[in-house]
Design a protein around this motif. Structure first.
Motif, PDB file in Angstrom:
ATOM      1  N   MET A  48     -16.129  58.899  -1.245  1.00 28.54           N
ATOM      2  CA  MET A  48     -15.377  60.093  -0.911  1.00 28.54           C
ATOM      3  C   MET A  48     -15.891  61.211  -1.800  1.00 28.54           C
ATOM      4  O   MET A  48     -16.487  60.968  -2.842  1.00 28.54           O
ATOM      5  CB  MET A  48     -13.890  59.867  -1.173  1.00 28.54           C
ATOM      6  N   ALA A  50     -14.858  64.747  -3.854  1.00 27.18           N
ATOM      7  CA  ALA A  50     -13.804  65.622  -4.362  1.00 27.18           C
ATOM      8  C   ALA A  50     -14.444  66.908  -4.846  1.00 27.18           C
ATOM      9  O   ALA A  50     -15.469  66.885  -5.536  1.00 27.18           O
ATOM     10  CB  ALA A  50     -13.054  64.958  -5.500  1.00 27.18           C
ATOM     11  N   PHE A  55      -9.666  65.913  -2.975  1.00 28.53           N
ATOM     12  CA  PHE A  55     -10.444  65.338  -1.879  1.00 28.53           C
ATOM     13  C   PHE A  55     -10.847  66.430  -0.898  1.00 28.53           C
ATOM     14  O   PHE A  55     -10.054  67.320  -0.589  1.00 28.53           O
ATOM     15  CB  PHE A  55      -9.622  64.276  -1.131  1.00 28.53           C
ATOM     16  N   ALA A  56     -12.095  66.361  -0.426  1.00 26.00           N
ATOM     17  CA  ALA A  56     -12.603  67.376   0.494  1.00 26.00           C
ATOM     18  C   ALA A  56     -13.179  66.718   1.736  1.00 26.00           C
ATOM     19  O   ALA A  56     -13.844  65.685   1.647  1.00 26.00           O
ATOM     20  CB  ALA A  56     -13.680  68.219  -0.191  1.00 26.00           C
ATOM     21  N   GLY A  57     -12.934  67.327   2.901  1.00 31.57           N
ATOM     22  CA  GLY A  57     -13.452  66.809   4.171  1.00 31.57           C
ATOM     23  C   GLY A  57     -14.910  67.189   4.367  1.00 31.57           C
ATOM     24  O   GLY A  57     -15.464  67.999   3.617  1.00 31.57           O
ATOM     25  N   GLN A  58     -15.523  66.609   5.400  1.00 36.72           N
ATOM     26  CA  GLN A  58     -16.955  66.826   5.674  1.00 36.72           C
ATOM     27  C   GLN A  58     -17.293  68.297   5.904  1.00 36.72           C
ATOM     28  O   GLN A  58     -18.401  68.737   5.600  1.00 36.72           O
ATOM     29  CB  GLN A  58     -17.381  66.041   6.930  1.00 36.72           C
TER      30      GLN A  58
ATOM     31  N   MET B  57      -8.850  64.214 -12.537  1.00 36.88           N
ATOM     32  CA  MET B  57      -8.388  64.042 -11.160  1.00 36.88           C
ATOM     33  C   MET B  57      -7.400  62.887 -11.065  1.00 36.88           C
ATOM     34  O   MET B  57      -6.434  62.954 -10.291  1.00 36.88           O
ATOM     35  CB  MET B  57      -9.566  63.822 -10.226  1.00 36.88           C
ATOM     36  N   GLY B 145     -15.040  57.604   3.604  1.00 37.68           N
ATOM     37  CA  GLY B 145     -14.860  59.010   3.951  1.00 37.68           C
ATOM     38  C   GLY B 145     -13.632  59.573   3.297  1.00 37.68           C
ATOM     39  O   GLY B 145     -13.192  59.096   2.265  1.00 37.68           O
ATOM     40  N   VAL B 146     -13.092  60.575   3.899  1.00 36.38           N
ATOM     41  CA  VAL B 146     -11.934  61.255   3.314  1.00 36.38           C
ATOM     42  C   VAL B 146     -10.668  60.512   3.703  1.00 36.38           C
ATOM     43  O   VAL B 146     -10.556  60.035   4.828  1.00 36.38           O
ATOM     44  CB  VAL B 146     -11.860  62.693   3.856  1.00 36.38           C
ATOM     45  N   PRO B 147      -9.728  60.382   2.776  1.00 36.35           N
ATOM     46  CA  PRO B 147      -8.463  59.764   3.177  1.00 36.35           C
ATOM     47  C   PRO B 147      -7.831  60.602   4.287  1.00 36.35           C
ATOM     48  O   PRO B 147      -8.038  61.804   4.335  1.00 36.35           O
ATOM     49  CB  PRO B 147      -7.605  59.843   1.912  1.00 36.35           C
TER      50      PRO B 147
END
Lengths: 77, 153
Positions: A48, A50, A55-58, B57, B145-147
């Motif tokens: 993942m 960050a 947390f950051a999306g694609q 974090m 991937g992203v949660p």
């Protein structure tokens, strides 16, 4: 300039825990591809991302000065 | 005493001290979860573990979990601490203490906290055996991937 952070198995695979790269304007997905060219670890694909400790999306766009962390699947507790 | 509600540390954790932080007059229940280092996993003998964190974090995400608990079970006080570095068999890796007005919520909130830690808090463990070592990941078998929004909330 952006600071990249690697953790756990990814840190060992990359052989470093942080590195500086210019990535402003790229999306997280593009950053992953670019970093993979330099550190071709399969673990990058399952990590993942960050950005600035969130947390950051694609599709998330990187800005100048952002800290980008690559996080393998977590195993705390 | 650091006055914090959540933290990550290389120092040994003291359950008693953490419990004292959630003790209050309007609570009728305190539930404590203590996660310890197990010797055998699927028949394989662990010598010791090494925990690594992204500390800034990790503390943010622990705080997020505490906030989620307060929203879901109003009137709950949560304190959580996770240890990093080398831990030997039976050492305490994580302590979660919650206090609630009534007991039902204390069990639910405690369970919720440990499951969420395993989903969203950037901490990793490496198992060391007699014949090798390995970073452990994805115990919850979440997708890479992203949660999802639900997960990263």
């Amino acid at each position: 300039m952006n600071q990249l952070l690697f953790f756990a198995g990814l840190k060992e695979a990359a052989g470093t825990e942080n590195v500086n790269m210019d990535l402003a304007g790229l999306t997280v997905e593009e950053v992953k591809k670019k970093v993979f060219e330099v550190y071709p670890s399969e673990q990058l694909q399952t990590s993942m991302v960050a950005v600035n400790e969130e947390f950051a999306g694609q599709e998330h766009k990187i800005e100048e000065g952002d800290t980008i962390a690559f996080l393998p699947p977590v195993s705390g507790g | 005493m650091n006055g914090k509600q959540v933290w990550v540390t290389e120092e040994p954790l003291s359950p008693g001290e953490i419990i004292s932080r959630v003790t209050r007059r309007d609570a009728g229940a305190i539930n404590t979860f203590i996660g310890t280092v197990r010797e055998f996993t699927k028949g394989k003998k662990t010598l010791y573990l090494h925990y690594e964190a992204y500390p800034a974090m990790a503390e943010k995400k622990l705080q997020q979990i505490a906030d989620e608990i307060e929203k879901q079970w109003p009137g709950t006080t949560t304190v959580m601490a996770h240890r990093t570095g080398r831990l030997d068999i039976t050492d305490i890796a994580v302590v979660i203490a919650v206090s609630t007005p009534h007991r039902d919520a204390s069990y639910a909130a405690s369970r919720y906290a440990i499951e969420r830690i395993k989903e969203i808090v950037p901490i990793w463990k490496k198992e060391h055996w007699e014949d090798g070592e390995e970073w452990i990941g994805n115990q919850k078998e979440t997708k890479p991937g992203v949660p999802t929004k639900e997960e990263s909330r």
